[in-house]
Design an enzyme around this catalytic site. Structure first.
Site, PDB file in Angstrom:
ATOM      1  N   ASP A  95       0.817  -1.183  -0.137  1.00  0.00           N
ATOM      2  CA  ASP A  95       0.019   0.127  -0.058  1.00  0.00           C
ATOM      3  C   ASP A  95       0.778   1.307  -0.008  1.00  0.00           C
ATOM      4  OD1 ASP A  95      -1.574   2.143   0.518  1.00  0.00           O
ATOM      5  OD2 ASP A  95      -2.847   1.005   2.107  1.00  0.00           O
ATOM      6  N   GLU A 187       1.679   2.227  13.263  1.00  0.00           N
ATOM      7  CA  GLU A 187       0.716   2.241  12.029  1.00  0.00           C
ATOM      8  C   GLU A 187      -0.190   1.179  12.702  1.00  0.00           C
ATOM      9  OE1 GLU A 187      -1.801   1.017  10.057  1.00  0.00           O
ATOM     10  OE2 GLU A 187      -0.665  -0.069   8.681  1.00  0.00           O
ATOM     11  N   GLU A 196     -10.069  -3.650  15.701  1.00  0.00           N
ATOM     12  CA  GLU A 196      -9.083  -4.406  16.379  1.00  0.00           C
ATOM     13  C   GLU A 196      -8.293  -3.799  17.531  1.00  0.00           C
ATOM     14  OE1 GLU A 196      -6.203  -5.364  13.240  1.00  0.00           O
ATOM     15  OE2 GLU A 196      -7.752  -6.356  12.044  1.00  0.00           O
ATOM     16  N   HIS A 371      -5.399   0.048   1.488  1.00  0.00           N
ATOM     17  CA  HIS A 371      -5.643  -1.336   1.567  1.00  0.00           C
ATOM     18  C   HIS A 371      -6.963  -1.204   2.621  1.00  0.00           C
ATOM     19  CE1 HIS A 371      -3.089  -0.647   4.996  1.00  0.00           C
ATOM     20  NE2 HIS A 371      -3.770  -1.733   5.582  1.00  0.00           N
TER      21      HIS A 371
END
Length: 427
Positions: A95, A187, A196, A371
């Protein structure tokens, strides 16, 4: 705009109802499936061993009894394990918008990184840690809970940086770093920004090690939402059943709706599908946000449709900003509900129009694709809206009690005097 902090995912129920109208789903168990990027916020060496002379744990205790702020559950272990697969890291590194923006952010802040101590939270293969070392960092602690840390250590060694980059195989909550750090880079963003729940690991690293006034990259994040019209998607998944090789199979349509639209969909949409200007669901200042804010986020919204069209659901996307704490001025404007970031104008590396000139990575429908794509919460049936029609309601995004890495989404919306509810779960 009210804020609250995470994404929400709903629940499933077999008797999908279309009263005026509730679209509900009742909770169901499923394996942690969409692990995309986050098996990395901190894992620990399960043997309690030392890694590069840094303590991972003082005692050899089972994962679920370790004395960390958040216990390591079976779901966490599965999550970390999912990030040991090279394909996830390949997708992220390929990406270019993501990876090149991070590299540019590091070089823009080189003066604050050079000769400084850095922590990379969820380092994965170690690429961001290496960028920081190339920018002149004195020392980089690359922390990852997944077994990908083993490969990261080899990557660091192959690039002759073992003296600068220390790979720690363990959770941020468990590893020990015996010095304060100047910079945290991570990230951490998942689908819908907070899916998440990796931001919690960044907060933990900040509270454990970051010096006052230290740099966090990215520094800010903003989650947006907007209603969309996407007839092609609806036709492809639902209307298909009206005539299948000349056979009326419309009896399949209710089941098809439930299967296609029960859970949020991660896909790419174009700017033309968006019916209104977006509104802010949550703005995050990484210097000040508290872990408790991530339990549940509630935002009210009020949209005015720019066209006559069927409304098929709501899209969510996010921007993250890379700026120095003292120079950032966005929090006030976003808190007032009007982001100074134009959410779908200039591409991923957008610069804000105000003097702070911050670098921004955007996942909006009109930005170059990433992505992350966009996350869509579809209705089971479209709602016809007229131009200038008001669509208002609220969204609550919360961590699942079943598994904190799952997100519960509760949407309430009213249009033309009819009220609706849609609940779903992002697993």
């Amino acid at each position: 705009m009210q804020s609250g902090g995470d994404f929400s995912n709903g629940f499933h129920r077999d008797d999908h109802r279309d009263l005026d109208l509730e679209e509900r789903q009742v909770p169901g168990l499923s394996s942690f499936g969409r692990a995309k990027k986050r098996g990395r916020g901190g894992a620990r060496d399960p043997r309690g061993a030392l890694t590069n002379g840094i303590r991972v744990s003082d005692e050899q205790k089972p994962l679920d009894t370790q004395g960390s702020s958040l216990p390591c559950t079976d779901f966490d272990v599965a999550y970390f394990h999912s990030y040991a697969h090279v394909g996830i890291h390949e997708e992220m590194i390929k990406d270019r918008a993501r990876t090149e923006t991070y590299r540019e952010a590091i070089m823009r802040h080189q003066s604050l990184i050079q000769d400084k101590v850095v922590v990379d939270v969820g380092c994965g293969t170690g690429i961001l840690s290496i960028f920081c070392a190339q920018a002149g960092a004195k020392r980089v602690y690359a922390v990852d809970a997944s077994d990908i840390a083993v490969q990261a250590k080899e990557v660091v060694k192959a690039n002759g940086l073992s003296d600068k980059v220390i790979v720690l195989h363990g959770r941020v909550e468990d590893v020990e770093i015996d010095e304060e750090v100047d910079v945290i880079i991570s990230e951490w963003m998942g689908y819908m920004l907070l899916y998440e729940s990796m931001l919690g690991s960044v907060i933990t690293a900040r509270d454990r090690w970051l010096k006052p006034g230290g740099l966090i990259l990215p520094s800010h994040a903003t989650l947006y939402m907007a209603p969309i019209s996407h007839p092609d998607r609806y036709s492809h998944s639902i209307d298909f059943w009206r005539n299948v090789y000349g056979i009326d199979m419309s009896a399949m349509m209710q089941l098809a709706k439930q299967c296609a639209f029960e859970e949020p969909s991660v896909e790419s949409i174009s700017g033309e599908t968006v019916l209104t200007w977006p509104e802010v669901v949550k703005h995050i200042d990484c210097q000040t946000i508290k872990i408790q804010e991530l339990d549940s986020v509630t935002a009210k919204y009020k949209f005015k449709s720019m066209m006559r069209a069927p409304m098929h659901g709501f899209a969510f996307w996010f921007d993250v900003e890379f700026s120095e704490p003292a120079k950032n001025t966005s929090a006030t404007s976003v808190a007032n509900g009007s982001s100074s970031i134009s959410p779908s104008r200039e591409g991923n590396q957008k610069k804000r129009s105000n003097p702070s000139d911050a670098l921004v990575l955007s996942t909006s429908p009109e930005a170059p694709p990433t992505h992350w794509q966009q996350t869509i919460v579809y209705f089971y049936d479209p709602i016809d809206v007229e131009q200038d029609q008001i669509i208002e309601g609220s969204v609550t995004l919360s961590q699942s009690k079943e598994n904190r890495r799952f997100m519960n989404i509760h949407l309430e919306y009213t249009s033309a005097g009819r009220s609706f509810v849609k609940e779903s779960v992002m697993r």
